[in-house]
Design an enzyme around this catalytic site. Sequence first.
Site, PDB file in Angstrom:
ATOM      1  N   LYS A 205       0.852  -1.186   0.000  1.00 30.37           N
ATOM      2  CA  LYS A 205       0.000   0.000   0.000  1.00 30.37           C
ATOM      3  C   LYS A 205       0.887   1.235   0.000  1.00 30.37           C
ATOM      4  O   LYS A 205       1.452   1.614   1.023  1.00 30.37           O
ATOM      5  CB  LYS A 205      -0.937   0.041   1.207  1.00 30.37           C
ATOM      6  CG  LYS A 205      -2.118   0.997   0.985  1.00 30.37           C
ATOM      7  CD  LYS A 205      -2.642   1.619   2.250  1.00 30.37           C
ATOM      8  CE  LYS A 205      -1.843   2.826   2.668  1.00 30.37           C
ATOM      9  NZ  LYS A 205      -1.857   3.946   1.655  1.00 30.37           N
TER      10      LYS A 205
ATOM     11  N   CYS B 275      12.476  12.147   7.413  1.00 29.12           N
ATOM     12  CA  CYS B 275      12.402  11.709   8.807  1.00 29.12           C
ATOM     13  C   CYS B 275      13.696  12.014   9.541  1.00 29.12           C
ATOM     14  O   CYS B 275      13.726  12.057  10.771  1.00 29.12           O
ATOM     15  CB  CYS B 275      12.071  10.216   8.878  1.00 29.12           C
ATOM     16  SG  CYS B 275      13.030   9.211   7.746  1.00 29.12           S
TER      17      CYS B 275
ATOM     18  N   GLU C 257      10.022   2.066  10.710  1.00 23.49           N
ATOM     19  CA  GLU C 257      10.783   3.290  10.940  1.00 23.49           C
ATOM     20  C   GLU C 257       9.761   4.406  10.993  1.00 23.49           C
ATOM     21  O   GLU C 257       8.965   4.579  10.069  1.00 23.49           O
ATOM     22  CB  GLU C 257      11.803   3.499   9.815  1.00 23.49           C
ATOM     23  CG  GLU C 257      12.766   4.644  10.092  1.00 23.49           C
ATOM     24  CD  GLU C 257      12.431   5.887   9.292  1.00 23.49           C
ATOM     25  OE1 GLU C 257      12.052   6.895   9.946  1.00 23.49           O
ATOM     26  OE2 GLU C 257      12.525   5.855   8.070  1.00 23.49           O
TER      27      GLU C 257
ATOM     28  N   GLY D 119       6.491   5.456   8.354  1.00 22.73           N
ATOM     29  CA  GLY D 119       5.412   6.430   8.497  1.00 22.73           C
ATOM     30  C   GLY D 119       5.401   6.995   9.900  1.00 22.73           C
ATOM     31  O   GLY D 119       6.417   6.991  10.601  1.00 22.73           O
ATOM     32  N   SER D 120       4.245   7.424  10.336  1.00 25.40           N
ATOM     33  CA  SER D 120       4.152   8.088  11.633  1.00 25.40           C
ATOM     34  C   SER D 120       4.178   7.084  12.778  1.00 25.40           C
ATOM     35  O   SER D 120       3.785   5.924  12.631  1.00 25.40           O
ATOM     36  CB  SER D 120       2.866   8.916  11.713  1.00 25.40           C
ATOM     37  OG  SER D 120       1.741   8.071  11.905  1.00 25.40           O
TER      38      SER D 120
ATOM     39  N   GLU E  77       7.381  16.588  16.601  1.00 22.97           N
ATOM     40  CA  GLU E  77       7.764  16.432  15.201  1.00 22.97           C
ATOM     41  C   GLU E  77       6.918  17.354  14.334  1.00 22.97           C
ATOM     42  O   GLU E  77       5.691  17.365  14.418  1.00 22.97           O
ATOM     43  CB  GLU E  77       7.567  14.976  14.758  1.00 22.97           C
ATOM     44  CG  GLU E  77       8.029  14.724  13.340  1.00 22.97           C
ATOM     45  CD  GLU E  77       7.855  13.288  12.900  1.00 22.97           C
ATOM     46  OE1 GLU E  77       8.698  12.800  12.133  1.00 22.97           O
ATOM     47  OE2 GLU E  77       6.866  12.652  13.328  1.00 22.97           O
TER      48      GLU E  77
END
Length: 545
Positions: free
Chosen positions: A216, A331, A297, A269-270, A429
Amino acid sequence: MSTQHDGTVHPAGNIANEPVKTYATGSHERATLQDELERQSSTQLEIPLVIGGKRIATKDRKLIAAPHNHNLELASLSQADSDVAQAAIGAAAEARHDWSRWSVKDRAEIFFKAADMLAGPWRQRLNAATMLGQSKTVHQAEIDAACELIDFLRFNAQYACEISAQQPNSSPGIRNQLDYRPLDGFVYAVSPFNFTAIGGNLSTAPILLGNTVVWKPATTASLSNYLFLCLLEEAGLPPGVINFVPGDAALISNAVLDSPDFAGLHFTGSTAVFDQFWLRTAQNLTRYRNYPRLVGETGGKDFVVAHASADVDELAVGLLRGAFEYQGQKCSAASRAYIPASLWPSTRTKLGDMLSGVRVGDVNDFSNFMGAVIDRKAYNRIKGYIDLACADAGSQVIFGGQVDDNHGYFIQPTVVEVKDPSHQLMNEEIFGPVLSIFVYEDSRWDEMLHLVDTTSPYALTGSVFARDRRALQMASDVLRNAAGNIYFNDKPTGAVVGQQPFGGARRSGTNDKAGSPLNLLRWTSPRTMKETYLPARNFRYPHMD
């Protein structure tokens, strides 16, 4: 080694990283890329779902527009739902039967071929798609969609071959082997918008070990991600090994995580989303055939800390590049900095002088240093932090702060000085072009190191600038757990496959080090096999006589 792979297994040290092209005025690569940018800008691509190698167009579609130009519609993207996700799971299971029986070397050959194709005729297709769809400048696209992705293909293929060659000792009359099996099920790859190479790595690293994947991609990266899948197919990847299912994240993920065949998650992603995946997996644990491997990650609040001995010019360049390349949407991007009072006036002047020359705009203009942030949601979130900095008495915007969404989602590089090192801007963040700076008294170096370590819940990347070797050694010790990738006298971004394996711990992920054998080991479930040539024919041992 040359860019051509000769079919034999070489030590990974003999594989060279793909050279970065400059795209200088008058160069061949500049001309061919500009032609490809024009071609893709004038053609709207229909992006289908890909299930078991079959293209599926759905009525539910999303338009993909360039972040830097609202009027430039690049693609129409089919949307998967839970039923499509179930079909993808079935296709992955069917493909696994044959794919898992291929030798590692045969799988690797597809990767080596794909890398050579990407280094050659496909290079500008992926670069242009990444520039247009993700608003990357030419240099940022080149180091991502070309060089890093080529490196992932080559190095991972070589690492997989080397892993499979590692076999146990055998005693006389016995043969011992390790069978590097894939996981018993399928792997779910969920990739972000910000790196084409991450999408490529998340979807391909597991298949080297014989797994099949339901992938995805982020909607905003689907153009470059789909073209990469087309490249793999042209290189010889069999149908169903990777199943491409862009669409509603919740619908697809719920269907995948509820499947008894779910065997692994490869995620970038988050932190909040990864937490939800982990919790959902735990809730479903008893329905799975195996304990799923969860590799992720996630977020970061990456730091730069300078010692009084730091070189101001080097520090200022590290801050600018580390914080503002690709609009701070890495990131690993520098988001908080700690500067000693003795260096701050000269650092501020130097940084301001350089920022005055930074241009923000359409990435088709190669003179721009930054493009647009990825979408409306990101624009509003980042603008909210800038508004906070402007309204809060504890912070001061000293550079930038301007935003404009009339034509594209443009945000100027913004530097904020805070009075309190625990300020919201220093620990949350932001994922955008906003750098927060705290100025400290030179004598508080020890205290600053401990503050850097404890301020943020994340531990992804960080930088230390100092010419004093003792200061570097102290920082390395105090900050040992504060970053999975730490840089000395360099910006905290730009990890290179095969050189700086990437990943962080704490709330930044599982630290499984993309771009190294450590990541690949998560995608195999080895079987130990022992064959005895002359089995015992008497149960008694000598001590019994």
